[in-house]
Write a protein that holds these residues in place. Structure first.
Motif, PDB file in Angstrom:
ATOM      1  N   VAL A  40       4.371 -54.791  89.625  1.00 51.23           N
ATOM      2  CA  VAL A  40       3.672 -54.041  88.571  1.00 51.23           C
ATOM      3  C   VAL A  40       4.645 -53.105  87.865  1.00 51.23           C
ATOM      4  O   VAL A  40       4.708 -53.055  86.635  1.00 51.23           O
ATOM      5  N   ALA A  41       5.447 -52.382  88.667  1.00 46.85           N
ATOM      6  CA  ALA A  41       6.415 -51.450  88.083  1.00 46.85           C
ATOM      7  C   ALA A  41       7.419 -52.207  87.212  1.00 46.85           C
ATOM      8  O   ALA A  41       7.755 -51.778  86.109  1.00 46.85           O
ATOM      9  N   GLY A  42       7.849 -53.363  87.728  1.00 47.52           N
ATOM     10  CA  GLY A  42       8.806 -54.183  86.971  1.00 47.52           C
ATOM     11  C   GLY A  42       8.220 -54.633  85.648  1.00 47.52           C
ATOM     12  O   GLY A  42       8.880 -54.557  84.609  1.00 47.52           O
ATOM     13  N   LEU A  43       6.962 -55.060  85.688  1.00 49.42           N
ATOM     14  CA  LEU A  43       6.308 -55.508  84.455  1.00 49.42           C
ATOM     15  C   LEU A  43       6.153 -54.359  83.463  1.00 49.42           C
ATOM     16  O   LEU A  43       6.379 -54.525  82.264  1.00 49.42           O
ATOM     17  N   ALA A  44       5.783 -53.190  83.997  1.00 50.27           N
ATOM     18  CA  ALA A  44       5.599 -52.021  83.131  1.00 50.27           C
ATOM     19  C   ALA A  44       6.921 -51.670  82.456  1.00 50.27           C
ATOM     20  O   ALA A  44       6.969 -51.367  81.255  1.00 50.27           O
ATOM     21  N   LEU A  45       7.984 -51.751  83.234  1.00 53.21           N
ATOM     22  CA  LEU A  45       9.314 -51.430  82.687  1.00 53.21           C
ATOM     23  C   LEU A  45       9.693 -52.434  81.596  1.00 53.21           C
ATOM     24  O   LEU A  45      10.137 -52.057  80.510  1.00 53.21           O
TER      25      LEU A  45
END
Ligand code: C2E
Ligand code: CA
Ligand code: CA
Ligand code: CA
Length: 277
Positions: free
Chosen positions: A7-12
């Motif tokens: 999720v964090a990777g996608l948000a970034l």
């Protein structure tokens, strides 16, 4: 359920994508603005501290959108640099200087116009040709021009050295801009042929305060003196700062204490009759 890392990777990734899209849309707007002639220059007087005389002016770029909105260079120059539009923008700046100041410089050979170049402008000597053309078409002298290069632009020392020596061979002077904010070491600067060092506003602000930075100004001044560089203090806002600079042998200054950036019309009207031939 998706792992939190994903999720964090996608948000970034999304954030980066949005930023890139915003930059591209500003870059497109810049190209459009070049076609529509939405750029103009303001000129901030450079003062000789000992006499208070205006001995030159720095050309500062402004963007007036069709909507009337005025956009400052701190917003669009970095994006122009990242998207490759900057060389076109610099070309425009040179043409604007030519249009605004060409005749004036012929009448007042002692006056200087300083203009800002970016790192990418130093990648080829095309910039030197543009300045040559400005001089040829106006009859202004090379000594009328000062080119301001940031420490960041000087980092690519190979190409910087080539352009600097071509400029100085012609008699165009070179200033290190925003000195003290970048990475250049003393030995690094010594290896280049330079004329002026512009002391960044952050150091001038610290004069007379207890901030550790206030000590740095004296060091910068001693260093520039030792290197035979003339100094221009940036962002001088108070008489106390000016007094300190005079007492410490700084020759030139710019700042709201003396004058804000003004149109070329205002500049030449203010100078009318006060300049020696
Ligand atoms: P800079 O080269 O350091 O220009 C000095 C900035 O300080 C200018 O901001 C000027 O308006 C502001 N300033 C001058 N005196 C004072 C003062 O007493 N107090 C305060 N607080 N500020 C003062 P400006 O015009 O917004 O330009 C910002 C930066 O944008 C410039 O910093 C320069 O790095 C860049 N820039 C402006 N025009 C051009 C251009 O034609 N080409 C390139 N490559 N960069 C440009
Ligand atoms: Ca500058
Ligand atoms: Ca500066
Ligand atoms: Ca600055």
């Amino acid at each position: 359920l998706v792992p939190a890392g994903t999720v964090a990777g996608l948000a970034l990734a999304l954030a980066i994508l949005l930023l890139a899209r915003r930059q591209m849309s500003i870059a497109n707007a810049l190209r459009h603005a070049l076609r529509k002639d939405e750029f103009f220059l303001l000129y901030q007087p450079i003062v000789e501290l000992a006499t208070g005389k205006w001995v030159g002016a720095e050309a500062l770029l402004r963007w007036r959108r069709a909507t009337g909105e005025l956009i400052g260079p701190d917003l669009f120059i970095p994006i122009a640099e990242q998207t490759g539009t900057i060389t076109k923008l610099t070309g425009r700046v040179i043409r604007l200087v030519q249009r605004d100041a060409g005749r004036f410089l012929v009448d007042f050979p002692g006056f200087h116009i300083a203009l800002n170049l970016s790192a990418s402008d130093l990648r080829s000597t095309a910039i030197v040709d543009l300045l040559d053309r400005l001089l040829a078409q106006t009859g202004a002298r090379p000594a009328n021009l000062i080119v301001e290069l940031t420490e960041r632009a000087l980092l690519d020392i190979g190409s910087a050295r080539k352009v600097i020596s071509a400029l100085r061979k012609r008699g165009i002077e070179v200033a290190v801009d925003d000195f003290g904010t970048g990475y250049s070491s003393l030995s690094y600067l010594e290896s280049l042929e330079l004329d002026y060092l512009k002391i960044d506003r952050s150091f001038i602000e610290a004069i007379g305060t207890r901030a550790p930075t206030s000590q740095v100004v004296s060091h910068i001044i001693r260093m520039a003196d030792a290197m035979g560089l003339r100094m221009i203090a940036e962002g001088v806002e108070t008489q106390a700062q000016a007094d300190f600079l005079i007492a410490n042998g700084v020759q030139y200054a710019q700042g709201w204490l003396f004058a804000k950036p003004i149109s070329f019309d205002e500049l030449s009207r203010a100078l009318d009759g006060t300049l020696p031939e």
